[in-house]
Motif scaffolding. Structure first.
Motif, PDB file in Angstrom:
ATOM      1  N   PRO A   4       0.824  -1.223   0.000  1.00 52.23           N
ATOM      2  CA  PRO A   4       0.000   0.000   0.000  1.00 52.23           C
ATOM      3  C   PRO A   4       0.852   1.263   0.000  1.00 52.23           C
ATOM      4  CG  PRO A   4      -0.825  -1.570   1.619  1.00 52.23           C
ATOM      5  CD  PRO A   4       0.458  -2.134   1.083  1.00 52.23           C
ATOM      6  N   GLN A   5       1.982   1.228   0.689  1.00 53.14           N
ATOM      7  CA  GLN A   5       2.846   2.395   0.744  1.00 53.14           C
ATOM      8  C   GLN A   5       3.427   2.730  -0.638  1.00 53.14           C
ATOM      9  OE1 GLN A   5       6.166   1.999   3.392  1.00 53.14           O
ATOM     10  NE2 GLN A   5       6.501   4.214   3.504  1.00 53.14           N
ATOM     11  N   ILE A   6       3.880   1.720  -1.351  1.00 50.84           N
ATOM     12  CA  ILE A   6       4.438   1.932  -2.694  1.00 50.84           C
ATOM     13  C   ILE A   6       3.338   2.385  -3.649  1.00 50.84           C
ATOM     14  CG2 ILE A   6       5.508   0.791  -4.677  1.00 50.84           C
ATOM     15  CD1 ILE A   6       7.091  -0.906  -2.678  1.00 50.84           C
ATOM     16  N   HIS A   7       2.181   1.801  -3.513  1.00 48.77           N
ATOM     17  CA  HIS A   7       1.044   2.187  -4.362  1.00 48.77           C
ATOM     18  C   HIS A   7       0.699   3.668  -4.146  1.00 48.77           C
ATOM     19  CE1 HIS A   7      -2.493   1.674  -6.811  1.00 48.77           C
ATOM     20  NE2 HIS A   7      -3.242   2.174  -5.838  1.00 48.77           N
ATOM     21  N   LEU A   8       0.652   4.111  -2.889  1.00 53.42           N
ATOM     22  CA  LEU A   8       0.362   5.516  -2.591  1.00 53.42           C
ATOM     23  C   LEU A   8       1.451   6.431  -3.138  1.00 53.42           C
ATOM     24  CD1 LEU A   8      -1.043   5.401   1.052  1.00 53.42           C
ATOM     25  CD2 LEU A   8      -2.260   6.049  -1.038  1.00 53.42           C
ATOM     26  N   ARG A   9       2.687   6.009  -3.001  1.00 54.96           N
ATOM     27  CA  ARG A   9       3.816   6.784  -3.524  1.00 54.96           C
ATOM     28  C   ARG A   9       3.679   6.962  -5.033  1.00 54.96           C
ATOM     29  NH1 ARG A   9       9.924   7.037  -3.347  1.00 54.96           N
ATOM     30  NH2 ARG A   9      10.502   6.736  -5.496  1.00 54.96           N
ATOM     31  N   ASN A  10       3.407   5.864  -5.733  1.00 53.21           N
ATOM     32  CA  ASN A  10       3.264   5.926  -7.191  1.00 53.21           C
ATOM     33  C   ASN A  10       2.097   6.811  -7.604  1.00 53.21           C
ATOM     34  OD1 ASN A  10       5.463   4.256  -7.421  1.00 53.21           O
ATOM     35  ND2 ASN A  10       4.279   2.415  -7.868  1.00 53.21           N
ATOM     36  N   GLN A  11       0.998   6.725  -6.870  1.00 56.10           N
ATOM     37  CA  GLN A  11      -0.160   7.581  -7.167  1.00 56.10           C
ATOM     38  C   GLN A  11       0.202   9.052  -6.976  1.00 56.10           C
ATOM     39  OE1 GLN A  11      -3.281   6.002  -4.638  1.00 56.10           O
ATOM     40  NE2 GLN A  11      -4.355   5.245  -6.449  1.00 56.10           N
ATOM     41  N   TRP A  12       0.899   9.329  -5.869  1.00 49.90           N
ATOM     42  CA  TRP A  12       1.275  10.707  -5.586  1.00 49.90           C
ATOM     43  C   TRP A  12       2.211  11.253  -6.660  1.00 49.90           C
ATOM     44  CZ3 TRP A  12       5.719  13.459  -4.523  1.00 49.90           C
ATOM     45  CH2 TRP A  12       5.522  14.756  -4.044  1.00 49.90           C
ATOM     46  N   LEU A  13       3.199  10.467  -7.070  1.00 51.84           N
ATOM     47  CA  LEU A  13       4.130  10.904  -8.114  1.00 51.84           C
ATOM     48  C   LEU A  13       3.410  11.106  -9.446  1.00 51.84           C
ATOM     49  CD1 LEU A  13       7.267   8.736  -7.302  1.00 51.84           C
ATOM     50  CD2 LEU A  13       7.080  11.214  -7.130  1.00 51.84           C
ATOM     51  N   SER A  14       2.503  10.225  -9.747  1.00 51.67           N
ATOM     52  CA  SER A  14       1.723  10.356 -10.984  1.00 51.67           C
ATOM     53  C   SER A  14       0.892  11.636 -10.959  1.00 51.67           C
ATOM     54  CB  SER A  14       0.823   9.134 -11.156  1.00 51.67           C
ATOM     55  OG  SER A  14       0.031   9.260 -12.298  1.00 51.67           O
ATOM     56  N   LEU A  15       0.274  11.905  -9.846  1.00 57.44           N
ATOM     57  CA  LEU A  15      -0.536  13.115  -9.696  1.00 57.44           C
ATOM     58  C   LEU A  15       0.354  14.362  -9.791  1.00 57.44           C
ATOM     59  CD1 LEU A  15      -3.455  14.008  -9.050  1.00 57.44           C
ATOM     60  CD2 LEU A  15      -2.791  14.035  -6.647  1.00 57.44           C
ATOM     61  N   LEU A  16       1.503  14.331  -9.137  1.00 57.85           N
ATOM     62  CA  LEU A  16       2.442  15.444  -9.192  1.00 57.85           C
ATOM     63  C   LEU A  16       2.860  15.711 -10.641  1.00 57.85           C
ATOM     64  CD1 LEU A  16       4.287  17.371  -7.413  1.00 57.85           C
ATOM     65  CD2 LEU A  16       6.052  15.629  -7.728  1.00 57.85           C
ATOM     66  N   TYR A  17       3.168  14.650 -11.356  1.00 54.68           N
ATOM     67  CA  TYR A  17       3.590  14.782 -12.749  1.00 54.68           C
ATOM     68  C   TYR A  17       2.459  15.377 -13.604  1.00 54.68           C
ATOM     69  CZ  TYR A  17       5.554  13.625 -17.295  1.00 54.68           C
ATOM     70  OH  TYR A  17       6.039  13.713 -18.572  1.00 54.68           O
ATOM     71  N   ARG A  18       1.268  14.823 -13.469  1.00 55.03           N
ATOM     72  CA  ARG A  18       0.139  15.305 -14.282  1.00 55.03           C
ATOM     73  C   ARG A  18      -0.195  16.766 -14.006  1.00 55.03           C
ATOM     74  NH1 ARG A  18      -4.261  11.953 -12.754  1.00 55.03           N
ATOM     75  NH2 ARG A  18      -2.911  10.567 -11.601  1.00 55.03           N
ATOM     76  N   HIS A  19      -0.078  17.173 -12.753  1.00 55.61           N
ATOM     77  CA  HIS A  19      -0.462  18.543 -12.391  1.00 55.61           C
ATOM     78  C   HIS A  19       0.630  19.581 -12.642  1.00 55.61           C
ATOM     79  CE1 HIS A  19      -4.423  17.978 -10.544  1.00 55.61           C
ATOM     80  NE2 HIS A  19      -3.971  16.765 -10.250  1.00 55.61           N
TER      81      HIS A  19
END
Length: 175
Positions: A4-19
């Protein structure tokens, strides 16, 4: 399955990149005046985040991205300075011009000798080969990658390592 921690990290990085990637690219294009250099620095900025084992607590993402991008631009500027000085030394030695003082010629030879020593004895094989393919043979990232049978990203890493090493050896104590 990802933790779950890695999944959240990847989601956060993806969101950061998109925004923020488009905004960062625009800022870099204005600053650098070249869309290709802007794309490289933008890519490297986000790659730095991806490479971190533990993400810092980033409260102001744009400020964080600007600081990272600025540091990358400074490193790139320094690398190009070393390249330019080395090329000038080589050009000076190859010039058939007797107007250069013996001190200038001696200084250029010493600089060139330092660079050749660094290339032959201090750099690992991959970094040395990539640097020679780029600077002596004039090949681009894609061509070097094909020649060395590695990714373009690896070529950038090899060249970066070689140029940072050369700068550190030529300018000890410089930031």
């Amino acid at each position: 399955m990802l933790s779950p921690q890695i999944h959240l990290r990847n989601q956060w990085l993806s969101l950061l990149y998109r925004h923020h990637q488009g905004w960062l690219m625009g800022w870099l294009r204005k600053k650098l005046g070249c869309p290709h250099h802007a794309a490289d620095i933008s890519h490297d900025t986000f790659s730095r985040l991806l490479a971190l084992d533990n993400l810092p607590d980033i409260r102001e993402p744009r400020a964080y991205l600007l600081v990272t991008a600025n540091r990358l631009m400074i490193n790139e500027f320094r690398k190009r300075q070393v390249e330019q000085e080395t090329l000038q030394a080589v050009a000076l030695l190859n010039a058939d011009d007797s107007s250069h003082s013996p001190e200038t010629i001696c200084s250029a030879r010493q600089l060139l000798a330092q660079v050749l020593l660094m290339l032959s004895e201090e750099l690992d094989e991959k970094a040395r080969r990539a640097l020679l393919l780029a600077r002596v043979d004039g090949l681009g990232y894609r061509e070097i990658a094909a020649t060395m049978q590695v990714s373009e990203s690896s070529v950038k890493q090899y060249l970066s390592r070689a140029l940072v090493h050369c700068h550190a050896r030529l300018y000890p104590g410089a930031p």
